[in-house]
Design an enzyme around this catalytic site. Structure first.
Site, PDB file in Angstrom:
ATOM      1  N   LYS A 259      -8.177   4.215  -7.149  1.00 31.34           N
ATOM      2  CA  LYS A 259      -7.183   5.094  -7.787  1.00 31.34           C
ATOM      3  C   LYS A 259      -5.858   4.351  -7.982  1.00 31.34           C
ATOM      4  CE  LYS A 259      -4.710   8.032  -5.185  1.00 31.34           C
ATOM      5  NZ  LYS A 259      -3.266   7.823  -5.414  1.00 31.34           N
ATOM      6  N   ASN A 260      -5.412   3.655  -6.939  1.00 35.00           N
ATOM      7  CA  ASN A 260      -4.085   3.030  -7.027  1.00 35.00           C
ATOM      8  C   ASN A 260      -4.058   1.795  -7.929  1.00 35.00           C
ATOM      9  OD1 ASN A 260      -3.087   5.007  -5.426  1.00 35.00           O
ATOM     10  ND2 ASN A 260      -2.692   3.721  -3.631  1.00 35.00           N
TER      11      ASN A 260
ATOM     12  N   ARG B  21       3.662  11.819  -8.024  1.00 32.73           N
ATOM     13  CA  ARG B  21       4.799  10.887  -7.996  1.00 32.73           C
ATOM     14  C   ARG B  21       4.537   9.643  -8.830  1.00 32.73           C
ATOM     15  NH1 ARG B  21       6.719   8.021  -5.265  1.00 32.73           N
ATOM     16  NH2 ARG B  21       8.912   8.477  -5.206  1.00 32.73           N
TER      17      ARG B  21
ATOM     18  N   CYS C 118       8.057  13.893  -1.066  1.00 33.79           N
ATOM     19  CA  CYS C 118       6.725  14.472  -0.862  1.00 33.79           C
ATOM     20  C   CYS C 118       6.494  14.581   0.630  1.00 33.79           C
ATOM     21  CB  CYS C 118       5.654  13.630  -1.528  1.00 33.79           C
ATOM     22  SG  CYS C 118       5.405  12.068  -0.713  1.00 33.79           S
TER      23      CYS C 118
ATOM     24  N   ARG D  84      10.737   9.038  -0.440  1.00 29.34           N
ATOM     25  CA  ARG D  84      10.185   8.204  -1.510  1.00 29.34           C
ATOM     26  C   ARG D  84      11.130   8.054  -2.707  1.00 29.34           C
ATOM     27  NH1 ARG D  84       3.797   9.164  -1.719  1.00 29.34           N
ATOM     28  NH2 ARG D  84       3.850   7.002  -2.319  1.00 29.34           N
ATOM     29  N   PRO D  85      12.245   7.366  -2.487  1.00 28.59           N
ATOM     30  CA  PRO D  85      13.193   7.148  -3.579  1.00 28.59           C
ATOM     31  C   PRO D  85      12.652   6.160  -4.620  1.00 28.59           C
ATOM     32  CG  PRO D  85      13.847   5.902  -1.633  1.00 28.59           C
ATOM     33  CD  PRO D  85      12.647   6.707  -1.231  1.00 28.59           C
ATOM     34  N   ILE D  86      13.314   6.111  -5.792  1.00 30.19           N
ATOM     35  CA  ILE D  86      12.925   5.129  -6.821  1.00 30.19           C
ATOM     36  C   ILE D  86      14.118   4.238  -7.193  1.00 30.19           C
ATOM     37  CG2 ILE D  86      10.990   6.408  -7.847  1.00 30.19           C
ATOM     38  CD1 ILE D  86      13.091   7.252 -10.066  1.00 30.19           C
ATOM     39  N   ASP D  87      15.078   4.163  -6.259  1.00 33.52           N
ATOM     40  CA  ASP D  87      16.298   3.402  -6.549  1.00 33.52           C
ATOM     41  C   ASP D  87      16.004   1.941  -6.910  1.00 33.52           C
ATOM     42  OD1 ASP D  87      15.443   3.445  -3.776  1.00 33.52           O
ATOM     43  OD2 ASP D  87      17.182   2.214  -3.308  1.00 33.52           O
ATOM     44  N   LEU D  88      14.991   1.354  -6.283  1.00 38.42           N
ATOM     45  CA  LEU D  88      14.714  -0.062  -6.540  1.00 38.42           C
ATOM     46  C   LEU D  88      14.150  -0.270  -7.943  1.00 38.42           C
ATOM     47  CD1 LEU D  88      13.153  -0.993  -3.060  1.00 38.42           C
ATOM     48  CD2 LEU D  88      15.508  -1.337  -3.830  1.00 38.42           C
TER      49      LEU D  88
ATOM     50  N   ASP E 271      -1.978   3.633   4.142  1.00 33.82           N
ATOM     51  CA  ASP E 271      -2.960   4.603   3.635  1.00 33.82           C
ATOM     52  C   ASP E 271      -4.215   4.699   4.512  1.00 33.82           C
ATOM     53  OD1 ASP E 271      -1.263   5.166   1.585  1.00 33.82           O
ATOM     54  OD2 ASP E 271      -2.457   4.259  -0.004  1.00 33.82           O
TER      55      ASP E 271
ATOM     56  N   LEU F 202       6.223   2.268   7.098  1.00 30.84           N
ATOM     57  CA  LEU F 202       6.525   2.414   5.661  1.00 30.84           C
ATOM     58  C   LEU F 202       7.121   3.765   5.287  1.00 30.84           C
ATOM     59  CD1 LEU F 202       4.722  -0.183   5.583  1.00 30.84           C
ATOM     60  CD2 LEU F 202       4.320   0.448   3.241  1.00 30.84           C
TER      61      LEU F 202
ATOM     62  N   ARG G  57      -7.239  14.695  -5.105  1.00 29.15           N
ATOM     63  CA  ARG G  57      -6.365  13.806  -5.876  1.00 29.15           C
ATOM     64  C   ARG G  57      -6.898  12.376  -5.854  1.00 29.15           C
ATOM     65  NH1 ARG G  57      -1.173  13.324  -3.317  1.00 29.15           N
ATOM     66  NH2 ARG G  57      -1.301  11.510  -4.658  1.00 29.15           N
TER      67      ARG G  57
HETATM   68  C1  UD1 Z   1       2.133   3.057  -3.154  1.00 22.65           C
HETATM   69  C2  UD1 Z   1       0.780   3.726  -3.117  1.00 22.65           C
HETATM   70  C3  UD1 Z   1       0.631   4.540  -1.840  1.00 22.65           C
HETATM   71  C4  UD1 Z   1       0.915   3.686  -0.616  1.00 22.65           C
HETATM   72  C5  UD1 Z   1       2.248   2.950  -0.760  1.00 22.65           C
HETATM   73  C6  UD1 Z   1       2.488   1.941   0.337  1.00 22.65           C
HETATM   74  C7  UD1 Z   1       0.233   4.065  -5.431  1.00 22.65           C
HETATM   75  C8  UD1 Z   1       0.082   5.035  -6.551  1.00 22.65           C
HETATM   76  N1  UD1 Z   1       0.657   4.582  -4.271  1.00 22.65           N
HETATM   77  O1  UD1 Z   1       3.120   4.086  -3.171  1.00 22.65           O
HETATM   78  O2  UD1 Z   1      -0.704   5.049  -1.785  1.00 22.65           O
HETATM   79  O3  UD1 Z   1       0.977   4.488   0.534  1.00 22.65           O
HETATM   80  O4  UD1 Z   1       2.290   2.237  -2.015  1.00 22.65           O
HETATM   81  O5  UD1 Z   1       1.459   1.018   0.394  1.00 22.65           O
HETATM   82  O6  UD1 Z   1      -0.067   2.906  -5.567  1.00 22.65           O
HETATM   83  N2  UD1 Z   1      11.116   2.479  -1.451  1.00 22.65           N
HETATM   84  C9  UD1 Z   1      12.486   2.596  -1.619  1.00 22.65           C
HETATM   85  N3  UD1 Z   1      13.003   2.570  -2.885  1.00 22.65           N
HETATM   86  C10 UD1 Z   1      12.218   2.455  -3.991  1.00 22.65           C
HETATM   87  C11 UD1 Z   1      10.812   2.353  -3.813  1.00 22.65           C
HETATM   88  C12 UD1 Z   1      10.295   2.361  -2.530  1.00 22.65           C
HETATM   89  O7  UD1 Z   1      13.231   2.683  -0.639  1.00 22.65           O
HETATM   90  O8  UD1 Z   1      12.747   2.428  -5.111  1.00 22.65           O
HETATM   91  C13 UD1 Z   1      10.542   2.503  -0.082  1.00 22.65           C
HETATM   92  C14 UD1 Z   1       9.661   3.722   0.173  1.00 22.65           C
HETATM   93  O9  UD1 Z   1      10.411   4.847   0.558  1.00 22.65           O
HETATM   94  C15 UD1 Z   1       8.739   3.218   1.258  1.00 22.65           C
HETATM   95  C16 UD1 Z   1       8.547   1.738   0.885  1.00 22.65           C
HETATM   96  O10 UD1 Z   1       9.642   1.415   0.036  1.00 22.65           O
HETATM   97  O11 UD1 Z   1       9.390   3.286   2.506  1.00 22.65           O
HETATM   98  C17 UD1 Z   1       7.254   1.439   0.170  1.00 22.65           C
HETATM   99  O12 UD1 Z   1       7.071   2.340  -0.901  1.00 22.65           O
HETATM  100  P1  UD1 Z   1       6.264   1.976  -2.229  1.00 22.65           P
HETATM  101  O13 UD1 Z   1       5.513   0.691  -2.029  1.00 22.65           O
HETATM  102  O14 UD1 Z   1       7.178   2.052  -3.382  1.00 22.65           O
HETATM  103  O15 UD1 Z   1       5.226   3.158  -2.304  1.00 22.65           O
HETATM  104  P2  UD1 Z   1       4.601   3.736  -3.617  1.00 22.65           P
HETATM  105  O16 UD1 Z   1       4.574   2.655  -4.637  1.00 22.65           O
HETATM  106  O17 UD1 Z   1       5.254   5.024  -3.967  1.00 22.65           O
END
Ligand code: UD1
Length: 420
Positions: free
Chosen positions: A22-23, A92, A116, A121-125, A307, A329, A399
């Site tokens: 899926k991922n 997400r 969630c 789970r921010p997207i700032d990066l 996961d 994480l 899902r």
């Molecule tokens: C993806 C996987 C999810 C898995 C996770 C970690 C998919 C669809 N989902 O989620 O199944 O559990 O990787 O292996 O592939 N973070 C920030 N800012 C950002 C982005 C991330 O602070 O802009 C932090 C997150 O809060 C978290 C860490 O970085 O603590 C890792 O998150 P991330 O790798 O981005 O997870 P996803 O890509 O959402």
């Protein structure tokens, strides 16, 4: 709403064919926004998250057909660049369209995904990196509005944290950018590697695939010609069935699996005293009389995957001694603990660490699924709990796990899907 009724199994036995990941599928489906041709993707798992992303693309104007695990996706007719809240709120990972839409059309609007069950789970990066590539980003009324009318420009991105979907977004954005993008501290997950490989086969020059530093030479908005390809096997689904076999002291064989993507998981199972044999696309796990306790720390790939944390927690309840799990994480990824405790597990939580006392007899009862992987941990625990366990809110499982009931039944589990 449906629920699962699971009764104690005498042991599992047989073969499980692992589905496509899926991922890996999600970023690759989003990547089709970069194509000038209709793209065929094979070995897609037919799970809700995949259907959700296809629906999102259709809402943008793409034509998609999903049949027998193959999708054809034609994004040449896309005439809208707004990913609306009603879809993004359900998944997400919809944020994965941000990079491709912006790179191709020079603008887009994507609803903020929000938090969630497992954390903020921010997207700032993602956003910071796109700004560095020349995008103007504003957040208004719950939407990210991104604009780069003259296209994105390659630059050097250093991710403060390893982010899987963040890396995917910037890799796809950089593929159509002008000039060279270097990504330092990129995710090395097999799903990100496959995304890079398909882009490379489609004419984007990428150095450093599989390492934490990627260099991507953008096509300056020239669209890609993407040949048909097949999704890699789902390492998390595979790991889940291995935990199910381990807890029920069973021999099962996984087919269509990549052992090299599961090294940290297989190594933990072997530390527990479990015998495992594998070749290039098969893994066989053997029953073990005793299970050693283990200490687990979740990390980015190639470390132990977050996961798989919940499934191993279920398994550790049956180990002969005290195991520990530290979740590094996601701040809130212990929602399954209270449900496992309802089954009789002896788990104590302190901050981001769990201590699991084994071995303890679990007793079936009503439990509630809280997120995708937490739900599979409940199925695993229910395999050894006395009596019957009813698992509610199974939509979480659907899902991400393809034909879970059928696959478990095929190897001898007592599991039914029933109406509430
Ligand atoms: C993806 C996987 C999810 C898995 C996770 C970690 C998919 C669809 N989902 O989620 O199944 O559990 O990787 O292996 O592939 N973070 C920030 N800012 C950002 C982005 C991330 O602070 O802009 C932090 C997150 O809060 C978290 C860490 O970085 O603590 C890792 O998150 P991330 O790798 O981005 O997870 P996803 O890509 O959402």
């Amino acid at each position: 709403m449906d629920y699962f009724k699971v009764s104690k199994a005498d042991g599992l036995n047989g073969i499980v064919k692992i589905s496509g990941a899926k991922n890996a599928s999600l970023p690759l489906i989003a990547m089709t926004l970069l194509a000038k041709n209709s793209v065929t993707i094979n070995n897609l798992p037919e799970v809700v998250d995949i259907k959700t992303l296809l629906k999102l693309l259709e809402n943008l104007g793409a034509k998609t057909v999903l049949k027998n695990g193959s999708a054809t996706i034609d994004t040449s007719s896309v005439n809208d660049t707004k990913a609306t809240y009603d879809i993004v709120k359900t998944m997400r990972a919809s944020i994965l369209v941000l990079g491709p839409l912006l790179a191709r059309f020079g603008r887009c609007e994507v609803s903020l995904p929000g938090g969630c069950a497992i954390g903020q789970r921010p997207i700032d990066l993602h956003l910071k990196a796109l700004e560095q590539m020349g995008a103007t980003i504003t957040i208004e009324s719950g939407y990210v509005r991104a604009e780069a009318p003259d296209g994105l420009v390659g630059t050097h991105i250093v991710f403060d944290k390893v982010t899987v979907t963040g890396s995917a977004n910037i890799i796809t954005a950089a593929s159509l950018a002008r000039g060279k993008t270097i990504i330092t501290n990129a995710a090395r997950e097999p799903e990100v590697v496959q995304l890079c490989e398909i882009l490379r086969l489609s004419g984007v020059s990428i150095d450093g695939i599989g390492t934490a530093e990627l260099t991507i030479y953008g096509t300056d908005r020239r669209l890609l010609c993407i040949e048909p390809f097949e999704i890699i096997p789902d390492r998390i689904e595979a790991g889940t069935y291995l935990c199910a076999a381990a807890i029920s002291r069973s021999k099962i064989t996984l087919k269509k699996v990549r052992a090299d993507h599961l090294e940290s998981v297989l190594s933990k199972l072997m530390q527990m005293g479990i015998k495992i044999e594998h070749d290039s696309d098969t893994i066989t796990i053997y029953p073990s009389k005793s299970l050693n306790p283990v200490d687990i720390i979740t990390q980015e790939y190639p470390g132990f995957p977050t996961d798989m944390q919940a499934q191993f927690m279920a398994l550790c309840t049956q180990a002969d001694g005290v195991s520990t799990i530290e979740e590094r994480l996601f701040e809130n990824r212990f929602m399954h603990v209270s449900e496992l405790q309802r089954l009789g597990a002896k788990i104590t939580l302190k901050g981001n660490s769990a201590t699991i006392e084994g071995s303890c007899q679990l007793h079936g009862c009503d439990v509630m699924a809280t997120d995708l992987r937490a739900s599979s941990a409940l199925v695993i625990a229910a395999l050894v709990a006395s009596g019957q366990t009813d698992i509610h809110r199974i939509y979480h499982l659907e899902r991400g796990y393809e034909r879970l009931v059928e696959k478990f039944k095929n190897i001898g589990a007592n599991i039914e899907r029933l109406k509430e």
